[in-house]
Scaffold this motif. Structure first.
Motif, PDB file in Angstrom:
ATOM      1  N   TRP A 183      55.374  20.923  65.454  1.00  0.00           N
ATOM      2  CA  TRP A 183      54.355  21.206  66.474  1.00  0.00           C
ATOM      3  C   TRP A 183      54.974  21.376  67.844  1.00  0.00           C
ATOM      4  CZ3 TRP A 183      49.980  23.079  64.919  1.00  0.00           C
ATOM      5  CH2 TRP A 183      49.551  22.786  63.615  1.00  0.00           C
ATOM      6  N   TYR A 234      50.982  28.578  68.779  1.00  0.00           N
ATOM      7  CA  TYR A 234      49.649  28.067  68.416  1.00  0.00           C
ATOM      8  C   TYR A 234      48.654  28.347  69.544  1.00  0.00           C
ATOM      9  CZ  TYR A 234      46.139  24.572  66.925  1.00  0.00           C
ATOM     10  OH  TYR A 234      44.985  23.935  66.531  1.00  0.00           O
ATOM     11  N   LEU A 293      39.802  27.788  70.896  1.00  0.00           N
ATOM     12  CA  LEU A 293      39.629  26.336  71.008  1.00  0.00           C
ATOM     13  C   LEU A 293      39.147  25.899  72.389  1.00  0.00           C
ATOM     14  CD1 LEU A 293      42.858  25.230  69.089  1.00  0.00           C
ATOM     15  CD2 LEU A 293      40.493  24.994  68.289  1.00  0.00           C
ATOM     16  N   GLY A 299      45.525  13.130  66.995  1.00  0.00           N
ATOM     17  CA  GLY A 299      46.049  14.478  66.753  1.00  0.00           C
ATOM     18  C   GLY A 299      45.354  15.467  67.668  1.00  0.00           C
ATOM     19  N   ASP A 343      48.677  12.171  70.310  1.00  0.00           N
ATOM     20  CA  ASP A 343      49.322  13.157  69.438  1.00  0.00           C
ATOM     21  C   ASP A 343      50.794  12.787  69.274  1.00  0.00           C
ATOM     22  OD1 ASP A 343      48.381  16.191  68.471  1.00  0.00           O
ATOM     23  OD2 ASP A 343      50.561  15.938  68.620  1.00  0.00           O
ATOM     24  N   ILE A 344      51.373  13.225  68.166  1.00  0.00           N
ATOM     25  CA  ILE A 344      52.781  12.912  67.904  1.00  0.00           C
ATOM     26  C   ILE A 344      53.714  13.891  68.598  1.00  0.00           C
ATOM     27  CG2 ILE A 344      53.153  14.305  65.803  1.00  0.00           C
ATOM     28  CD1 ILE A 344      54.381  11.655  64.617  1.00  0.00           C
ATOM     29  N   ALA A 349      49.559   8.617  64.279  1.00  0.00           N
ATOM     30  CA  ALA A 349      48.273   8.183  63.728  1.00  0.00           C
ATOM     31  C   ALA A 349      48.425   7.012  62.765  1.00  0.00           C
ATOM     32  CB  ALA A 349      47.623   9.357  62.998  1.00  0.00           C
ATOM     33  N   ALA A 404      40.005  16.469  65.034  1.00  0.00           N
ATOM     34  CA  ALA A 404      39.717  17.832  64.576  1.00  0.00           C
ATOM     35  C   ALA A 404      41.007  18.425  64.017  1.00  0.00           C
ATOM     36  CB  ALA A 404      39.176  18.672  65.735  1.00  0.00           C
ATOM     37  N   PHE A 405      41.184  18.304  62.717  1.00  0.00           N
ATOM     38  CA  PHE A 405      42.391  18.796  62.040  1.00  0.00           C
ATOM     39  C   PHE A 405      43.659  18.190  62.650  1.00  0.00           C
ATOM     40  CE2 PHE A 405      39.606  21.894  60.152  1.00  0.00           C
ATOM     41  CZ  PHE A 405      40.200  22.161  58.929  1.00  0.00           C
ATOM     42  N   ALA A 449      46.472  15.350  62.595  1.00  0.00           N
ATOM     43  CA  ALA A 449      47.176  14.268  61.898  1.00  0.00           C
ATOM     44  C   ALA A 449      46.794  14.072  60.420  1.00  0.00           C
ATOM     45  CB  ALA A 449      47.023  12.946  62.645  1.00  0.00           C
TER      46      ALA A 449
HETATM   47  C1  LIG Z   1      46.276  21.725  63.707  1.00  0.00           C
HETATM   48  S1  LIG Z   1      46.790  20.833  65.124  1.00  0.00           S
HETATM   49  C2  LIG Z   1      45.184  20.362  65.768  1.00  0.00           C
HETATM   50  C3  LIG Z   1      45.255  20.030  67.210  1.00  0.00           C
HETATM   51  C4  LIG Z   1      43.897  19.897  67.894  1.00  0.00           C
HETATM   52  N1  LIG Z   1      43.087  18.866  67.300  1.00  0.00           N
HETATM   53  C5  LIG Z   1      43.209  21.249  67.848  1.00  0.00           C
HETATM   54  O1  LIG Z   1      42.065  21.313  67.346  1.00  0.00           O
HETATM   55  O2  LIG Z   1      43.793  22.206  68.341  1.00  0.00           O
HETATM   56  C6  LIG Z   1      47.371  19.308  64.390  1.00  0.00           C
HETATM   57  C7  LIG Z   1      47.844  18.286  65.403  1.00  0.00           C
HETATM   58  O3  LIG Z   1      48.102  17.050  64.716  1.00  0.00           O
HETATM   59  C8  LIG Z   1      49.255  16.474  65.297  1.00  0.00           C
HETATM   60  N2  LIG Z   1      49.860  15.517  64.361  1.00  0.00           N
HETATM   61  C9  LIG Z   1      50.474  15.790  63.189  1.00  0.00           C
HETATM   62  N3  LIG Z   1      50.908  14.652  62.605  1.00  0.00           N
HETATM   63  C10 LIG Z   1      50.553  13.631  63.432  1.00  0.00           C
HETATM   64  C11 LIG Z   1      50.713  12.210  63.379  1.00  0.00           C
HETATM   65  N4  LIG Z   1      51.334  11.608  62.368  1.00  0.00           N
HETATM   66  N5  LIG Z   1      50.208  11.471  64.386  1.00  0.00           N
HETATM   67  C12 LIG Z   1      49.587  12.065  65.442  1.00  0.00           C
HETATM   68  N6  LIG Z   1      49.415  13.403  65.564  1.00  0.00           N
HETATM   69  C13 LIG Z   1      49.875  14.184  64.565  1.00  0.00           C
HETATM   70  C14 LIG Z   1      50.143  17.658  65.610  1.00  0.00           C
HETATM   71  O4  LIG Z   1      51.155  17.359  66.534  1.00  0.00           O
HETATM   72  C15 LIG Z   1      49.138  18.693  66.107  1.00  0.00           C
HETATM   73  O5  LIG Z   1      48.969  18.621  67.503  1.00  0.00           O
END
Ligand SMILES: C[S@@+](CC[C@H](N)C(=O)[O-])C[C@H]1O[C@@H](n2cnc3c(N)ncnc32)[C@H](O)[C@@H]1O
Length: 298
Positions: A42, A49, A57, A93, A114-115, A147, A163-164, A166
């Motif tokens: 990411w 993205y 978004l 996330g 977020d990570i 997360a 919303a999608f 993590a």
């Molecule tokens: C598809 S994006 C969605 C971002 C945002 N919610 C959106 O709607 O645009 C997925 C997000 O999850 C985060 N993510 C993935 N694994 C994670 C973890 N273990 N802990 C926290 N965040 C995480 C990614 O860094 C990324 O920003």
């Protein structure tokens, strides 16, 4: 949200600044490796993205927007989180945090976690832009953490949402359910959107090839991409509907609803494997709505 067909002959195209191509495969990937892959994926993918999905978004909207999924379902229309005014709300996330900013504008004390520092940097820039035109613009706090280990005391929030973010990317989603339950106050809500589990059985193709099932629903081996050294660079973990329900219930939460958004008439936009063609045949998103029982009801 970019899984390609598990048996795809060609690796997915690298992002412009991704130095080495990744090869897709199906292999177990543990929590630490999944976190590492997500963080770097990411970080590298953040600019692309946002170029592709930022406008949809509402990242540049001065007040943010809360879009649950590629079907365009907006929290302002469905109120899955209830009234957030004067509530402590955590978004897991959050990416560049358009949802957390929208929540802050509705009077929530919002925290976006977020990570990926790269995704959060886009959020910080959006906050700076909003504050430049309106200095008193309410904004969320942003935080980099995983997360699977939320850095908050028990019972810190009234609402937790994602919303999608993590959940599709972690190896131990049961742990995320327990963490969400732990940081919620009694009576609080935990609502998260993920790829609909039935999408797993189809190749990630928005066209007609994405209508034929090729992958066993019951195979939980994650989809992953690996660099030439065998290090995972992208990972998505699958859970069946039953798995998700069991993880929610085992965390002490009540499952209130599973929302499966229709593909709306007005939307002709594709997002990776999401397309009008497929969306009119079967769901692409599942939104799990959970509640932490009130202490009095326990
Ligand atoms: C598809 S994006 C969605 C971002 C945002 N919610 C959106 O709607 O645009 C997925 C997000 O999850 C985060 N993510 C993935 N694994 C994670 C973890 N273990 N802990 C926290 N965040 C995480 C990614 O860094 C990324 O920003």
């Amino acid at each position: 949200m970019s899984r390609v067909a598990a048996d795809s002959p060609a690796p997915s195209p690298p992002a412009p600044d991704r130095p080495v191509p990744s090869s897709p495969g199906r292999r177990r990937v543990d929590s630490a490796s999944s976190e590492r892959a997500s963080r770097s994926w990411w970080d590298v993918d953040a600019a692309d993205y946002h170029r592709t999905h930022g406008a949809f978004l509402g990242v540049d909207s001065p007040t943010g927007e809360f879009v649950w999924c590629p079907e365009g379902l907006h929290e302002g229309d469905v109120h899955l989180l209830g009234d957030v005014h004067d509530r402590d709300v955590l978004e897991i996330g959050c990416g560049s945090a358009p949802c957390s900013r929208w929540l802050a504008h509705r009077g929530a004390r919002a925290v976006g976690l977020d990570i990926s520092a790269g995704m959060l940097a886009h959020g910080a820039a959006a906050i700076d832009r909003a504050r430049a035109s309106e200095p008193d613009s309410p904004v969320p706090a942003l935080l980099q953490a995983s997360a699977e280990a939320l850095p908050f005391a028990d019972a810190s929030f009234d609402v937790v949402c994602s919303a999608f973010g993590a959940v599709p990317f972690v190896a131990d989603s049961a742990r995320v359910m327990r963490e969400a339950a732990r940081v919620l106050r009694p009576g609080g809500r935990w609502v998260f959107s993920v790829n609909h589990p039935m999408r797993w059985i189809f190749p990630d193709d928005p066209g007609p090839d994405g209508l034929t099932a090729t992958i066993p629903y019951f195979d939980r081996t994650p989809y992953a991409e690996f660099d030439p050294d065998g290090t995972a660079t992208y990972v998505e973990h699958h859970r069946t509907v039953g798995d998700r329900v069991r993880e929610i219930v085992a965390a002490g939460l009540t499952l209130v609803d599973i929302v499966e958004p229709d593909w709306p008439e007005w939307l002709d936009r594709e997002w990776g494997q999401w397309s009008p063609l497929r969306g009119r045949v079967f769901p692409g998103t599942a939104i799990f709505c959970c509640a932490k029982p009130d202490s009095a009801a326990e």
